[in-house]
Design a protein around this motif. Structure first.
Motif, PDB file in Angstrom:
ATOM      1  N   UNK A 172      20.937  13.382   0.542  1.00  0.00           N
ATOM      2  CA  UNK A 172      19.924  14.357   0.927  1.00  0.00           C
ATOM      3  C   UNK A 172      19.470  15.169  -0.283  1.00  0.00           C
ATOM      4  N   UNK A 173      20.422  15.505  -1.132  1.00  0.00           N
ATOM      5  CA  UNK A 173      20.110  16.379  -2.267  1.00  0.00           C
ATOM      6  C   UNK A 173      20.140  15.658  -3.601  1.00  0.00           C
ATOM      7  N   UNK A 174      19.987  14.355  -3.581  1.00  0.00           N
ATOM      8  CA  UNK A 174      20.105  13.586  -4.818  1.00  0.00           C
ATOM      9  C   UNK A 174      18.921  13.843  -5.744  1.00  0.00           C
ATOM     10  N   UNK A 175      19.217  14.420  -6.910  1.00  0.00           N
ATOM     11  CA  UNK A 175      18.156  14.750  -7.847  1.00  0.00           C
ATOM     12  C   UNK A 175      18.016  13.705  -8.948  1.00  0.00           C
ATOM     13  N   UNK A 176      19.138  13.244  -9.490  1.00  0.00           N
ATOM     14  CA  UNK A 176      19.099  12.308 -10.612  1.00  0.00           C
ATOM     15  C   UNK A 176      20.044  11.143 -10.406  1.00  0.00           C
ATOM     16  N   UNK A 177      19.606   9.981 -10.882  1.00  0.00           N
ATOM     17  CA  UNK A 177      20.503   8.845 -11.005  1.00  0.00           C
ATOM     18  C   UNK A 177      20.544   8.517 -12.494  1.00  0.00           C
ATOM     19  N   UNK A 178      21.716   8.675 -13.102  1.00  0.00           N
ATOM     20  CA  UNK A 178      21.863   8.437 -14.539  1.00  0.00           C
ATOM     21  C   UNK A 178      22.531   7.086 -14.732  1.00  0.00           C
ATOM     22  N   UNK A 179      21.945   6.239 -15.550  1.00  0.00           N
ATOM     23  CA  UNK A 179      22.559   4.929 -15.802  1.00  0.00           C
ATOM     24  C   UNK A 179      22.753   4.757 -17.303  1.00  0.00           C
ATOM     25  N   UNK A 180      23.973   4.492 -17.695  1.00  0.00           N
ATOM     26  CA  UNK A 180      24.293   4.353 -19.119  1.00  0.00           C
ATOM     27  C   UNK A 180      24.437   2.883 -19.501  1.00  0.00           C
ATOM     28  N   UNK A 181      24.251   2.594 -20.776  1.00  0.00           N
ATOM     29  CA  UNK A 181      24.414   1.233 -21.312  1.00  0.00           C
ATOM     30  C   UNK A 181      23.538   0.227 -20.564  1.00  0.00           C
ATOM     31  N   UNK A 182      22.304   0.587 -20.389  1.00  0.00           N
ATOM     32  CA  UNK A 182      21.376  -0.218 -19.610  1.00  0.00           C
ATOM     33  C   UNK A 182      21.130  -1.600 -20.222  1.00  0.00           C
ATOM     34  N   UNK A 183      21.367  -1.738 -21.532  1.00  0.00           N
ATOM     35  CA  UNK A 183      21.145  -3.037 -22.164  1.00  0.00           C
ATOM     36  C   UNK A 183      22.184  -4.061 -21.702  1.00  0.00           C
ATOM     37  N   UNK A 184      23.260  -3.598 -21.076  1.00  0.00           N
ATOM     38  CA  UNK A 184      24.249  -4.547 -20.549  1.00  0.00           C
ATOM     39  C   UNK A 184      23.828  -5.067 -19.179  1.00  0.00           C
TER      40      UNK A 184
END
Lengths: 277, 806
Positions: free
Chosen positions: B195-207
């Motif tokens: 309901x309150x999700x503001x950000x989705x952070x994804x690291x190492x996207x090149x993998x």
């Protein structure tokens, strides 16, 4: 859909079999005569009501014996002081049938048996999901009834039924009504008292051993998901059997409560994993 | 080279206080000087900074200042500004450029703005990374003095913590597997997060490429659907190493356009790169000394008690072998054996933590690793990196090279070329290393196998409602997926899982699909390697690799210790090993059979002189059966072959996509492919193409399987198959089909430049395998293919005239 896409999907997907239980059930069904069509009334009213008369027995006890349960004994067994003022007539006796045990968003609660006492008579309203699209409606009716009661009584409901209902309610934006409700889950106190006595602590075993309930031609709970799927697909189904089974389950809640509230434990109740609230 | 001069060099190296002296030694001493093909120096870089964006809460500015960060690097400031303005952003810069701060600031800002109501979800490709970052974020939250919770939600999270996290976790750090099988299918329990999700952070996207990336792209589609169901529309904040097409990759991954920030503005000391080519041992045969042996020799110069060195090897066995060599030579390096460690993914978590900790603390002076240490696990900054062999992609090259370089101090990275076409190509064209990445990442979220499995999971989570046109174009997650409605129809009709009623597809089964759907990055089907006597786990291996690494009789290595596999219970995914002192290691061989199922595309060229076809390329679906046949026993150090045994294990079956190159019989005859040992030369060409593939597409060599036929049963002419080594394929063969010219050109270039006369491992393969005419024949073929008119689109049916002449 183009032919080639279908072919490709068939080839690429290593199709896992439908769960063995479903197939098994379907196979058994093959030889059976078609079950009756579901009563229109049921489909229209979202549920059916089964009323009993005072004095009706379920096993060796009368259903109304629940009203005689000693609340102090129950409060101690429930490990919840709120049950000190428990009145069995103010409780909702709850048992559900779902399409699976694993929880998760894709599990439907399609039959909700809710028993209540009124003027000494025990009635069970069985809310039924005749169409998956009507889930919200059924859940709202259930939430309303839970809100209206003071206590909830179940068997393993604290670990299962309550969460299945709550999850689905949250999915539909319905405020789950269980949070502050005093909930007596009969499984735990019965297990504490009778563990090791009868081989297992399943409802069927306990109702039989402690309350003398004998069920005739009972359709085991494992058939419930398939019965509903069959009904939805217009195949011959065993829904009546499931309704009867659910009705018996709810009635057993009342008689097991009566049993629990009747006996004074002779030995001190051993400490178990259930924490004091 | 006299022994004394060598010792002098070592002494000098050990006494060297800075790398400058070390590099000069390598550049001047006769022994080393001639082997370095090229030196490249990247001058020290001053940071380009910007003041904190004005929208940033003063408490965050204060927090940064207290941590010794008085202002932001340009790329950080740009990222933060874009994020605060509501954009989806990707920062694609090398390791240690301060990417973490890029996403931490917007996340904390939003928490402050909403008084702790906003939630954020973080995805890391490994549990270790996630757990690392939780500690970092918790410290920052603490510094702000707020009562917010940052917690890892993964397999190790205890049940009591799980509940707190669901209800009150502001920052939930997890990984794609947990999101896929734990969180999304139980989204009702996480309703507050969504309901309150503001950000989705994804690291190492090149993998996130290949099967794994394509699956994750679908998991993200499910995430977006569910978030929308609860009323939120989170922003994506992505971090990556440098990529060849960052905007396109991000678009495919998250299904929307993303702002890309790619200029690294962080400071660095002087960076020296050396490209080292092992000496030619046999010019005729084109044999070079083994890169691993060279690494061992170079270690005497490059390792020492005064600094930290990391060796990257391509294969696990190489890590084990080199670790063992170096530990045995510890004294000569001026080190204790326990200051030298090996590291790879198959080691158990506790051991890995111990080694990482030792690196950070400076106690571990030398570490030999696979790509496991390529990702952002914090091991501090080291001083010297040695890449034993090109890692297969520029992104990997820079990630590994990025492991060295402390602030303001010089660093050294050495690439040792192997006898491998790509390595040799780069040894002669090192400028390609230092330019923008060339390889494209294979990512296909609409791969039918993956899409259908993920749609099952999605339908379990929320039913799919059809639009007026019968499709699901308006679905917030899967709206853009190709053929999605058709796949749903298929699932409803052919499987027992879905039912379509009144324009909606419902999940209708007593099953939990996410459990049976694996993302491809980490096989839940992993084989556990156990100590036969204690039954304790000593390692883990993925199932496809298991038939060649833990078969009965295999030598399995952990940190230089050798174990012998006594039994391999293939069915139950368990291998039992016993500790042995072994003077040999093992290498398994496989037989591969490829069957054509369906051809989708073809391009061909007619012959110039007569009617009939010259050559074609094809793209289609194949079924591959891989059988491990036998293994060789190879003595350590001498690499002598000391025996061979059979392997008795079931074959691995695979349905996938392939790129095929065929030559008509007439053309083959003209090119000399029919005379002499034709099969061998053709096979050599195939092997070469496979091995130069990483120059045009981002993949490990093992991501492409190969099969060559002098007379293919399907095409009835010479054929080379290069197939995606994953079920359903992830678009690798399609990239090859479109880039065939670049592929062939690179292959020809390698042959033309190769120092050998008739064939060697660095081009088509040794003459024992390709015949004395192998190199010559392959070159003639490539020249022919590249000369003259281009290929034109063609029917996938083989024409009658071709059949008649076949």
């Amino acid at each position: 859909m183009s032919e080639s896409l279908r072919e490709r999907l068939a080839r690429l997907r290593r199709e896992p079999e439908a769960g063995p239980s479903v197939r098994e059930q379907l196979a058994r069904r093959a030889a059976r005569t078609p079950a009756p069509v579901l009563p229109e009334r049921l489909v229209r009213e979202q549920g059916i009501l089964a009323r009993t008369t005072p004095g009706d027995r379920h096993g060796s006890l009368a259903l109304s014996d629940a009203l005689l349960a000693d609340r102090l004994v129950l409060a101690r067994d429930a490990r919840d002081e709120r049950f000190a003022g428990f009145d069995p007539a103010d409780a909702l006796y709850l048992d559900t049938e779902t399409t699976g045990l694993s929880g998760g968003a894709g599990t439907y609660v399609w039959l909700v048996g809710l028993g209540t006492f009124a003027e000494g008579r025990f009635s069970v309203w069985q809310g039924f999901l005749s169409e998956p699209a009507e889930e919200r409606l059924l859940l709202e009716l259930v939430a309303e009834r839970v809100r209206a009661c003071a206590y909830v009584v179940s068997f393993f409901g604290k670990s299962f039924d309550r969460h299945r209902l709550e999850d689905k309610m949250r999915m539909h934006g319905i405020a789950p009504p269980f949070a502050d409700k005093a909930h007596l889950d009969l499984y735990w106190p019965l297990r504490r008292r009778h563990r090791g006595q009868f081989g297992d602590c399943r409802l069927r075993t306990l109702e039989h051993e402690l309350c003398g309930v004998e069920r005739e031609d009972d359709l085991p709970g494992s058939f419930a998901p398939a019965a509903w799927f069959d009904f939805l697909h217009g195949r011959p189904h065993r829904l009546e059997g499931v309704f009867q089974h659910n009705l018996d389950d709810v009635k057993s809640l009342a008689t097991l409560l009566a049993h629990l509230g009747r006996e004074v434990p002779s030995a001190p109740v051993p400490a178990t994993e259930e924490p004091l609230k | 080279m006299s022994g004394d001069a060598r010792k002098g060099g070592e002494r000098r190296a050990r006494g060297a206080k800075d790398l400058g002296q070390l590099v000069r030694a390598l550049q001047s001493e006769p022994r080393w000087r001639t082997r370095f093909e090229r030196w490249q120096v990247v001058p020290p870089r001053v940071a380009r900074v910007e003041p904190f964006p004005e929208q940033l809460d003063p408490r965050l500015v204060e927090m940064c200042r207290a941590r010794g960060i008085p202002e932001l690097y340009e790329h950080q400031a740009r990222f933060v500004r874009a994020a605060l303005e509501g954009e989806d952003v990707l920062v694609a810069t090398p390791t240690a450029s301060g990417k973490t701060l890029c996403y931490t600031l917007p996340v904390l800002q939003r928490l402050l703005e909403t008084q702790g109501r906003a939630r954020s979800l973080f995805l890391f490709p490994t549990k270790a990374l996630g757990q690392d970052q939780t500690a970092v974020l918790s410290k920052e939250v603490e510094a702000l003095g707020e009562d917010w919770h940052a917690c890892t939600y993964d397999g190790d999270t205890p049940p009591s913590v799980r509940r707190t996290l669901r209800d009150r976790g502001h920052l939930v750090l997890t990984n794609p597997w947990m999101l896929h099988a734990g969180i999304l299918p139980n989204h009702a329990k996480w309703s507050e997060l969504f309901r309150d999700l503001a950000f989705v952070v994804i690291d190492e996207v090149h993998t996130l490429s290949g099967v794994f990336g394509s699956s994750v792209a679908n998991v993200l589609r499910r995430l977006v659907r569910i978030a929308r169901h609860y009323g939120s529309n989170p922003q994506f904040l992505l971090c990556s190493a440098t990529l060849s097409e960052p905007a396109a990759h991000a678009q495919k991954l998250v299904g929307r356009d993303v702002r890309v920030i790619g200029e690294d503005a962080s400071p660095s000391g002087e960076r020296t790169f050396g490209v080292y080519n092992p000496p030619l041992l046999n010019a005729v045969a084109g044999l070079r000394a083994s890169a691993l042996e060279e690494a061992r020799e170079l270690a005497r110069m490059l390792c020492g008690p005064g600094h930290q060195t990391i060796f990257f090897c391509q294969r696990r066995t190489a890590v084990e072998v080199l670790t063992r060599y170096l530990k045995e030579a510890a004294e000569a390096l001026g080190l204790q054996p326990d200051e030298i460690r090996g590291y790879r993914g198959g080691y158990l978590p506790d051991l890995r933590r111990e080694i990482e900790q030792g690196l950070r603390a400076g106690k571990v002076k030398v570490v030999v690793s696979t790509n496991a240490l390529e990702l952002g696990i914090d091991i501090g900054a080291l001083d010297v990196a040695v890449l034993v062999g090109y890692p297969g992609s520029q992104a990997s090259f820079w990630q590994r090279a990025g492991r060295v370089g402390r602030r303001q101090k010089p660093s050294l990275a050495v690439l040792i070329a192997r006898s491998d076409p790509v390595d040799q190509y780069l040894a002669h064209h090192p400028e390609q290393l230092f330019g923008t990445p060339q390889e494209k990442l294979g990512l296909d979220p609409d791969n039918l196998v993956i899409l259908s499995e993920q749609l099952k999971c999605a339908a379990f989570e929320l039913p799919f409602r059809a639009d007026a046109d019968g499709g699901i174009g308006s679905d917030p997650g899967f709206g853009a997926a190709r053929d999605a409605a058709s796949v749903l129809d298929y699932l409803a009709e052919e499987s027992r899982f879905l039912t379509k009623r009144g324009g909606t597809w419902w999940w209708m089964a007593d099953a939990y699909p996410a459990q049976d759907v694996n993302l491809g990055g980490e096989d839940p089907d992993n084989v556990l390697v156990l100590d036969a006597s204690t039954k304790k786990a000593i390692g883990e291996i993925d199932r496809p690799s298991s038939i060649t690494t833990v078969h009965q009789g295999a030598i399995y290595q952990v940190e230089g210790e050798t174990w012998k596999i006594e039994t391999f219970d293939h069915k139950n995914r368990r291998a039992y090993a016993r500790r042995v002192e072994s003077d040999y290691f093992t290498e398994a061989e496989v037989d591969v059979d490829v069957r054509v199922l369906r051809l989708e595309e073809r391009a061909s060229r007619p012959r110039a002189a007569d009617p009939g076809e010259d050559w074609s390329i094809w793209r289609g679906e194949v079924h591959v059966t891989t059988l491990a046949t036998q293994y060789k026993k190879i003595r350590f150090y001498t690499r002598e072959n000391v025996g061979a045994e059979d392997i008795h294990l079931p074959a691995e079956e695979l349905d996938s996509e392939a790129f095929v190159l065929t030559l008509s019989d007439e053309s083959a005859a003209e090119l000399g492919l029919m005379a002499g040992d034709r099969g061998a030369a053709w096979r050599g060409l195939g092997m070469l193409l496979r091995r130069v593939a990483p120059l045009v597409l981002s993949c490990q060599p093992r991501d492409l399987g190969i099969s060559t036929h002098v007379r293919s049963p399907h095409f009835r002419r010479p054929a080379i198959f290069l197939y995606d080594a994953v079920q359903g394929g992830v678009g690798l063969s399609e990239i090859l089909f479109r880039s065939q010219r670049a592929l062939l050109t690179a292959a020809l270039e390698v042959i033309a430049r190769c120092a050998c006369t008739h064939g060697c491992p660095a081009c088509v393969g040794p003459t024992e395998e390709v015949g004395m005419l192998g190199k010559e024949t392959a070159r003639r073929i490539l020249e022919h293919l590249l000369a003259g008119p281009a290929l034109g689109k063609s029917e996938t049916e083989i024409s009658e005239s071709a059949e008649a002449s076949a």
